[in-house]
Scaffold this motif. Structure first.
Motif, PDB file in Angstrom:
ATOM      1  N   MET A  75       7.705 -10.065   3.513  1.00 54.52           N
ATOM      2  CA  MET A  75       7.713  -8.481   3.287  1.00 54.52           C
ATOM      3  C   MET A  75       9.237  -8.428   3.620  1.00 54.52           C
ATOM      4  N   ASP A  76       9.903  -8.296   4.789  1.00 53.75           N
ATOM      5  CA  ASP A  76      11.429  -8.546   4.618  1.00 53.75           C
ATOM      6  C   ASP A  76      12.071  -8.898   3.723  1.00 53.75           C
ATOM      7  N   GLY A  77      13.165  -8.599   3.397  1.00 48.81           N
ATOM      8  CA  GLY A  77      13.694  -9.199   1.917  1.00 48.81           C
ATOM      9  C   GLY A  77      13.314  -9.932   1.074  1.00 48.81           C
ATOM     10  N   THR A  78      12.500  -9.398   0.590  1.00 55.20           N
ATOM     11  CA  THR A  78      10.636  -9.907  -0.522  1.00 55.20           C
ATOM     12  C   THR A  78      10.738  -8.491  -1.003  1.00 55.20           C
ATOM     13  N   LEU A  79       9.120  -8.243  -0.143  1.00 57.95           N
ATOM     14  CA  LEU A  79       9.021  -7.024  -1.164  1.00 57.95           C
ATOM     15  C   LEU A  79       9.594  -5.768  -0.619  1.00 57.95           C
ATOM     16  N   LEU A  80       9.953  -5.191   0.247  1.00 60.84           N
ATOM     17  CA  LEU A  80      10.814  -4.574   0.534  1.00 60.84           C
ATOM     18  C   LEU A  80      12.096  -4.224   0.891  1.00 60.84           C
ATOM     19  N   ASN A  81      12.899  -3.018   0.324  1.00 63.05           N
ATOM     20  CA  ASN A  81      14.175  -3.397  -0.264  1.00 63.05           C
ATOM     21  C   ASN A  81      14.628  -2.977   1.477  1.00 63.05           C
ATOM     22  N   SER A  82      16.206  -2.603   1.556  1.00 62.69           N
ATOM     23  CA  SER A  82      16.749  -3.789   2.577  1.00 62.69           C
ATOM     24  C   SER A  82      16.720  -2.235   3.247  1.00 62.69           C
ATOM     25  N   LYS A  83      16.460  -1.195   3.028  1.00 57.67           N
ATOM     26  CA  LYS A  83      15.773   0.334   3.872  1.00 57.67           C
ATOM     27  C   LYS A  83      14.402   0.018   4.016  1.00 57.67           C
ATOM     28  N   HIS A  84      13.970  -1.311   4.222  1.00 57.90           N
ATOM     29  CA  HIS A  84      12.784  -1.049   4.415  1.00 57.90           C
ATOM     30  C   HIS A  84      11.341  -0.925   3.950  1.00 57.90           C
ATOM     31  N   GLU A  85      12.016  -0.702   2.674  1.00 54.50           N
ATOM     32  CA  GLU A  85      10.886   0.503   2.408  1.00 54.50           C
ATOM     33  C   GLU A  85      10.245  -0.319   0.925  1.00 54.50           C
ATOM     34  N   VAL A  86       8.690  -0.144   0.309  1.00 53.93           N
ATOM     35  CA  VAL A  86       8.120  -1.203  -0.499  1.00 53.93           C
ATOM     36  C   VAL A  86       8.645   0.763  -2.132  1.00 53.93           C
ATOM     37  N   SER A  87       8.502  -0.230  -2.989  1.00 55.64           N
ATOM     38  CA  SER A  87       8.641   1.292  -3.908  1.00 55.64           C
ATOM     39  C   SER A  87       7.138   1.265  -4.611  1.00 55.64           C
ATOM     40  N   PRO A  88       7.594   2.136  -5.220  1.00 54.53           N
ATOM     41  CA  PRO A  88       6.291   2.946  -5.843  1.00 54.53           C
ATOM     42  C   PRO A  88       5.818   1.773  -6.896  1.00 54.53           C
ATOM     43  N   ARG A  89       7.323   1.535  -8.026  1.00 58.13           N
ATOM     44  CA  ARG A  89       6.135   0.357  -8.315  1.00 58.13           C
ATOM     45  C   ARG A  89       5.356  -0.383  -8.320  1.00 58.13           C
ATOM     46  N   PHE A  90       5.755  -0.903  -7.349  1.00 63.33           N
ATOM     47  CA  PHE A  90       5.240  -2.161  -6.693  1.00 63.33           C
ATOM     48  C   PHE A  90       3.255  -1.475  -6.371  1.00 63.33           C
ATOM     49  N   PHE A  91       3.067  -0.277  -5.938  1.00 58.70           N
ATOM     50  CA  PHE A  91       1.850  -0.032  -6.391  1.00 58.70           C
ATOM     51  C   PHE A  91       1.400   0.367  -7.204  1.00 58.70           C
ATOM     52  N   GLU A  92       1.872   0.632  -8.484  1.00 58.85           N
ATOM     53  CA  GLU A  92       1.778   0.813  -9.903  1.00 58.85           C
ATOM     54  C   GLU A  92       1.167  -0.517 -10.658  1.00 58.85           C
ATOM     55  N   LEU A  93       1.745  -1.434  -9.774  1.00 60.39           N
ATOM     56  CA  LEU A  93       1.608  -2.781 -10.473  1.00 60.39           C
ATOM     57  C   LEU A  93      -0.151  -3.204  -9.609  1.00 60.39           C
ATOM     58  N   PHE A  94       0.500  -2.811  -8.652  1.00 57.48           N
ATOM     59  CA  PHE A  94      -0.608  -3.726  -7.542  1.00 57.48           C
ATOM     60  C   PHE A  94      -2.401  -3.364  -8.626  1.00 57.48           C
ATOM     61  N   GLN A  95      -2.131  -1.955  -9.063  1.00 57.48           N
ATOM     62  CA  GLN A  95      -3.668  -1.466  -9.638  1.00 57.48           C
ATOM     63  C   GLN A  95      -3.510  -2.308 -10.716  1.00 57.48           C
ATOM     64  N   LEU A  96      -2.976  -2.279 -11.758  1.00 50.96           N
ATOM     65  CA  LEU A  96      -2.553  -3.426 -12.624  1.00 50.96           C
ATOM     66  C   LEU A  96      -3.020  -4.950 -11.970  1.00 50.96           C
ATOM     67  N   LEU A  97      -2.573  -5.586 -11.503  1.00 53.09           N
ATOM     68  CA  LEU A  97      -3.342  -6.650 -10.526  1.00 53.09           C
ATOM     69  C   LEU A  97      -4.315  -6.766 -10.350  1.00 53.09           C
ATOM     70  N   GLN A  98      -4.964  -6.274  -9.814  1.00 50.92           N
ATOM     71  CA  GLN A  98      -6.614  -5.790  -9.492  1.00 50.92           C
ATOM     72  C   GLN A  98      -7.510  -5.300 -10.563  1.00 50.92           C
ATOM     73  N   GLN A  99      -6.610  -4.983 -11.689  1.00 51.29           N
ATOM     74  CA  GLN A  99      -7.995  -4.547 -12.669  1.00 51.29           C
ATOM     75  C   GLN A  99      -7.819  -6.113 -13.541  1.00 51.29           C
ATOM     76  N   LYS A 100      -7.386  -6.839 -13.356  1.00 51.74           N
ATOM     77  CA  LYS A 100      -7.145  -7.979 -13.896  1.00 51.74           C
ATOM     78  C   LYS A 100      -7.539  -8.901 -12.645  1.00 51.74           C
ATOM     79  N   ASN A 101      -8.235  -8.513 -11.088  1.00 49.19           N
ATOM     80  CA  ASN A 101      -8.613  -9.377 -10.481  1.00 49.19           C
ATOM     81  C   ASN A 101      -8.010 -10.595  -9.902  1.00 49.19           C
ATOM     82  N   ILE A 102      -6.975  -9.835  -9.790  1.00 51.77           N
ATOM     83  CA  ILE A 102      -5.813 -11.025  -9.405  1.00 51.77           C
ATOM     84  C   ILE A 102      -5.558 -10.673  -7.811  1.00 51.77           C
TER      85      ILE A 102
END
Length: 263
Positions: free
Chosen positions: A13-40
């Motif tokens: 999470m910190d320093g990796t998925l979260l940016n330096s403001k401790h936020e998850v990007s909206p783009r990640f949540f979009e990509l997560f939906q596509l991962l789910q569609q591929k059963n990843i």
């Protein structure tokens, strides 16, 4: 780099998925939906408290696996898959050592609650980012909860001011510099690599079927499990030595850029 066989994505999470403001990007949540569609499957693997992790990933918390407290707690929704506590006698010994280190502040991490002493109140604003569920006690020795991690905080630099005093304990537990201000103490089997290995075996995932992202020393063991291991551009030098690949920084969508290639 052939990512076509990937079945599981694991990210710190910190320093990796979260940016330096401790936020998850909206783009990640979009990509997560596509991962789910591929059963990843997606696994959030952090030194953070469980509640803090799912707060950050609230929109998808019912659809992910969580490795919390550096691997001391693993959960699939409300089901506990793994809990690895610190022995009570060892906890008492560690608190004595930490209290002798100038500028060090100990946090006891239970499965779902953290415990600070009154001395740490000065830094409460910083600490609340990582511990959304906590109590303040006069004496941490009075805490009776099962403790799965002791986090040690220094407001200047943990690797410089805390780690040298604790590294001699590495023969009996995991001592990890987990961030600029943090050193984490866990049971010797409580690390992200041990937890991820359990999840991979339970889900039939091989080393060439998992994609892992990390940035600090508490990520080293899990990075070693994956053929497709990625260090962030902002990662600690130790992580860059271990990882097989590198991506851009957490402020430059390093995780998202690789997930786009995967998809």
């Amino acid at each position: 780099m052939d990512l076509s066989k990937i079945k599981m994505v694991v990210s710190d999470m910190d320093g990796t998925l979260l940016n330096s403001k401790h936020e998850v990007s909206p783009r990640f949540f979009e990509l997560f939906q596509l991962l789910q569609q591929k059963n990843i499957q997606f696994v959030a693997a952090s030194g953070r408290q469980y509640h803090s992790i799912v707060d950050k990933l609230n929109p998808i918390k019912e659809d992910i696996l969580v490795i919390a407290e550096n691997g001391a707690l693993v959960k699939d929704k409300e089901k506990e898959l793994l809990v690895t506590p610190i022995q009570q006698e060892l906890k008492t010994q560690l608190l004595q050592i930490i209290n002798s280190i100038e500028g060090a502040h100990a946090m006891l991490c239970g499965k779902y609650n953290a415990y600070f002493d009154e001395r740490s109140s000065t830094f409460l604003g910083d600490l609340k980012e990582y511990y959304s569920s906590y109590e303040i006690h006069k004496n941490l020795g009075d805490v009776t909860d099962e403790i799965i991690k002791i986090a040690v905080y220094h407001n200047k630099n943990a690797e410089t001011y805390i780690y040298p005093a604790l590294k001699e304990l590495e023969h009996m537990l995991k001592v990890k510099v987990s961030g600029l201000y943090w050193v984490d103490l866990n049971h010797s089997d409580a690390h992200k690599g041990y937890a991820l290995d359990k999840l991979m075996k339970a889900n039939g995932v091989a080393s060439d079927e998992v994609l892992v992202f990390g940035d600090y020393n508490n990520d080293l063991e899990m990075l070693e499990l994956a053929d497709y291991s990625f260090a962030m551009a902002n990662a600690h030098p130790n992580v860059k030595k271990i990882a097989n690949y590198e991506t851009s920084s957490n402020d430059d969508f390093g995780v998202e850029r690789i997930l786009e290639k995967l998809l």
